[in-house]
Structure formats: C-alpha cells, structure tokens
Design a protein around this motif. Sequence first.
Motif, PDB file in Angstrom:
ATOM      1  N   UNK A 188      39.005  43.219  71.464  1.00  0.00           N
ATOM      2  CA  UNK A 188      39.099  41.651  71.424  1.00  0.00           C
ATOM      3  C   UNK A 188      40.316  41.114  70.563  1.00  0.00           C
ATOM      4  N   UNK A 189      40.537  41.780  69.420  1.00  0.00           N
ATOM      5  CA  UNK A 189      41.670  41.381  68.747  1.00  0.00           C
ATOM      6  C   UNK A 189      43.103  41.787  69.308  1.00  0.00           C
ATOM      7  N   UNK A 190      43.143  42.872  69.992  1.00  0.00           N
ATOM      8  CA  UNK A 190      44.386  43.211  70.667  1.00  0.00           C
ATOM      9  C   UNK A 190      44.688  42.302  71.923  1.00  0.00           C
ATOM     10  N   UNK A 191      43.488  41.925  72.631  1.00  0.00           N
ATOM     11  CA  UNK A 191      43.625  40.908  73.910  1.00  0.00           C
ATOM     12  C   UNK A 191      43.995  39.436  73.260  1.00  0.00           C
ATOM     13  N   UNK A 192      43.502  38.948  72.111  1.00  0.00           N
ATOM     14  CA  UNK A 192      43.807  37.833  71.629  1.00  0.00           C
ATOM     15  C   UNK A 192      45.259  37.775  71.308  1.00  0.00           C
ATOM     16  N   UNK A 193      45.824  38.771  70.572  1.00  0.00           N
ATOM     17  CA  UNK A 193      47.168  38.625  70.048  1.00  0.00           C
ATOM     18  C   UNK A 193      48.155  38.666  71.355  1.00  0.00           C
ATOM     19  N   UNK A 194      47.765  39.593  72.423  1.00  0.00           N
ATOM     20  CA  UNK A 194      48.579  39.754  73.519  1.00  0.00           C
ATOM     21  C   UNK A 194      48.663  38.508  74.318  1.00  0.00           C
ATOM     22  N   UNK A 195      47.576  37.804  74.415  1.00  0.00           N
ATOM     23  CA  UNK A 195      47.441  36.835  75.348  1.00  0.00           C
ATOM     24  C   UNK A 195      47.805  35.446  74.941  1.00  0.00           C
ATOM     25  N   UNK A 196      47.906  35.516  73.468  1.00  0.00           N
ATOM     26  CA  UNK A 196      48.406  34.180  72.720  1.00  0.00           C
ATOM     27  C   UNK A 196      49.876  34.148  72.609  1.00  0.00           C
ATOM     28  N   UNK A 197      50.558  35.428  73.066  1.00  0.00           N
ATOM     29  CA  UNK A 197      51.902  35.480  72.807  1.00  0.00           C
ATOM     30  C   UNK A 197      52.652  35.881  74.152  1.00  0.00           C
ATOM     31  N   UNK A 198      52.049  35.560  75.387  1.00  0.00           N
ATOM     32  CA  UNK A 198      52.562  35.984  76.607  1.00  0.00           C
ATOM     33  C   UNK A 198      53.987  35.366  76.709  1.00  0.00           C
ATOM     34  N   UNK A 199      54.986  36.254  77.431  1.00  0.00           N
ATOM     35  CA  UNK A 199      56.141  35.542  77.672  1.00  0.00           C
ATOM     36  C   UNK A 199      56.043  35.034  79.231  1.00  0.00           C
ATOM     37  N   UNK A 200      56.754  34.365  79.603  1.00  0.00           N
ATOM     38  CA  UNK A 200      56.679  33.471  80.686  1.00  0.00           C
ATOM     39  C   UNK A 200      56.554  34.374  82.048  1.00  0.00           C
ATOM     40  N   UNK A 201      57.311  35.190  81.992  1.00  0.00           N
ATOM     41  CA  UNK A 201      56.989  36.401  83.213  1.00  0.00           C
ATOM     42  C   UNK A 201      56.008  36.978  83.226  1.00  0.00           C
ATOM     43  N   UNK A 202      55.340  37.135  82.029  1.00  0.00           N
ATOM     44  CA  UNK A 202      54.079  37.991  81.970  1.00  0.00           C
ATOM     45  C   UNK A 202      52.974  36.646  82.334  1.00  0.00           C
ATOM     46  N   UNK A 203      53.202  35.547  82.187  1.00  0.00           N
ATOM     47  CA  UNK A 203      52.120  34.514  82.340  1.00  0.00           C
ATOM     48  C   UNK A 203      52.219  34.712  84.063  1.00  0.00           C
TER      49      UNK A 203
END
Length: 317
Positions: A43-58
């Motif tokens: 859960x922590x990893x998902x939160x950190x990753x998805x709160x800091x997505x780069x535009x292309x990753x979005x």
Amino acid sequence: MIPAPLPFEDDIHELELQLAKLEAEPEVPGAAEALRKLRRTLATLKRERYENLKPWETVLVARHKDRPQTMDYVEMMFDEFVELHGDRAFGDDRAIRTGFARLDGQKVMLIGHQKGKTLAERTQCYYGCAHPEGYRKALLKMKLAAKYHLPVICLIDTPGAFPGIGAEERGQAQLIATSILEMSRLATPVICVVIGEGGSGGALGIGIGDRVGMLQHAYYSVISPEGCAGILWKVATDETKRIAAGALRLTSHDLLRLGVIDHIVPEPLGAAHRAPREMTTSLKTSLNRYLRELGQLSQSELLDQRYKKFRSMGLLA
C-alpha cells in the motif's frame, strides 16, 4: 486477479504476486503477521508511486486495458439502462453509446465512448474512435434529453475521433464543431467526466458541460503525446513522447490548476483498474453532487453560467 503491470510497476507487481501466493497458502504459524506487513508495504509503495506519476506514466495508466469503460460503469453504477441506437442518417457507431439511464432514481441521458474489451469488440468500436455518425447520434440524444428535461451525463474515453478518409468525407470536423456549438446552448444540465483518455476533438465533441470532471489518473489533451512528438520531432520515440506529455500539461492536476476542469474524481489506491467497484462508488458520488448542484439552477442561470465558464478559459488573471 492481478492486473498486467505497467512499465513503472515491476516492484509493485512482484509484491502483488508474493501477496497472492501467501494468501493462497494454507494457514501456517506467522503467516497472518507476514500478510499484514506485506499489505502495508504494498500500500505504501502504491501510494508513493501513484502520487508522483510523471505525465507519460499517467497516459499509460489511462490506457490500461483493464481500466473501467463506459459499459462497465453502466453495469456497476446505473440502476437501469435502455440503449438508443443510430443517427437517422448513416448508421449506429458503436464507439459512442447512448441511452436512457437511472442513477439513484434520477432519470438521465447517458452518452459515453466505448473502446471495447475483446479484440472483436475493439475492432467494432474502432478502439473508441468515433465517426461522424457517432457524434450525430450523440447530439440527437442530447436534444431528446433537453426536450424531456433530462440531465445529460457524458463519459469521455477516446484517443481521438476516427481519422479515416470515409469519416472526413462524411463531415467529421463539421459534426464535432456542430456538437460543440449545440452543447454550449443545450437547455438542460450537462455533466462531462473524462474517465480515461481525453484525446483532441474526439473528446471535446461530447465535452462541453456545466460541470467537467476528470478521474485522477485520466488525461485530457489537444493531441496525444505520440501525435505531438510526431509533429515536433518527426518521430515518436520513448524520449520524445515523455517530453511531449510533460509539455502538453495533460494531467488532472494541471488542468484543474488551469481551470479547464472543475473537479478531480479521486481514484482507488493503484488506480481504477485495480478496484473498479471502488472507482464506481467515487464516480457515482461526484455525479450525484453535480446533479444536485445543477438541479437548483433555472434554465437561464444554467446557460449563463455555462457561457461564462467557457468564455473565461484562457484569460490571464
């Protein structure tokens, strides 16, 4: 079911596999504590990753093959749906679905892009790229909704309008322009939500509303990153697509800051494709709030606010 991993999710996918393996094993001493620890780490990893997505990753998240589409929301969110077919001129475009629906007792007209799930359905839907007859169908159903004083809900999810010769010969650009004009003066509440991709005029053709919302990890842009890269650098490589995505300011947070959208609909941890029903609940809450707000306005107030909303876009403060 574990979703297919995106390029930036290798570590998340590995933890999800470990978690699924642990959950499938018979109860052993210490397993419960190991499960709790693994779930917290994931859960922590998902939160950190998805709160800091780069535009292309979005963009990649918005295009995930398991992301809920219009007909998924029809099944999970609406109490009733009666599909309406055809444009009375050419045919029935399966890339745009229209019909009467009921949301918690409120009758509405639902219009939305459908990309398709299977290869056969995607081919039939042209991967969500609508033809002129799709926009003509949508516009006819919007006018029908206005006649019976029904709110219109538009769910946007398209890489763009179909770019084929036949579509151009049948007036693709004209139909999109006409749709934009008619939606701007439609005498009933109009709610638009970008649920996945919001590409170019194909999205804008059903995107003029009193409230324009956007799912947290969707994107909305005048052109796709690939198209932008192809024009500016003559080739769409991994590098040029990333640069283009950043320059286009296409994420929900960018567009809210610029005043292009009114609201961001939060997505579940790890994005909508990981928890479609949780996403449905979040979207339903937002739609009900929009309907309550707009239902309190008179027709003149509705049209006046809609006009001012779009006329003010792009003005410097």
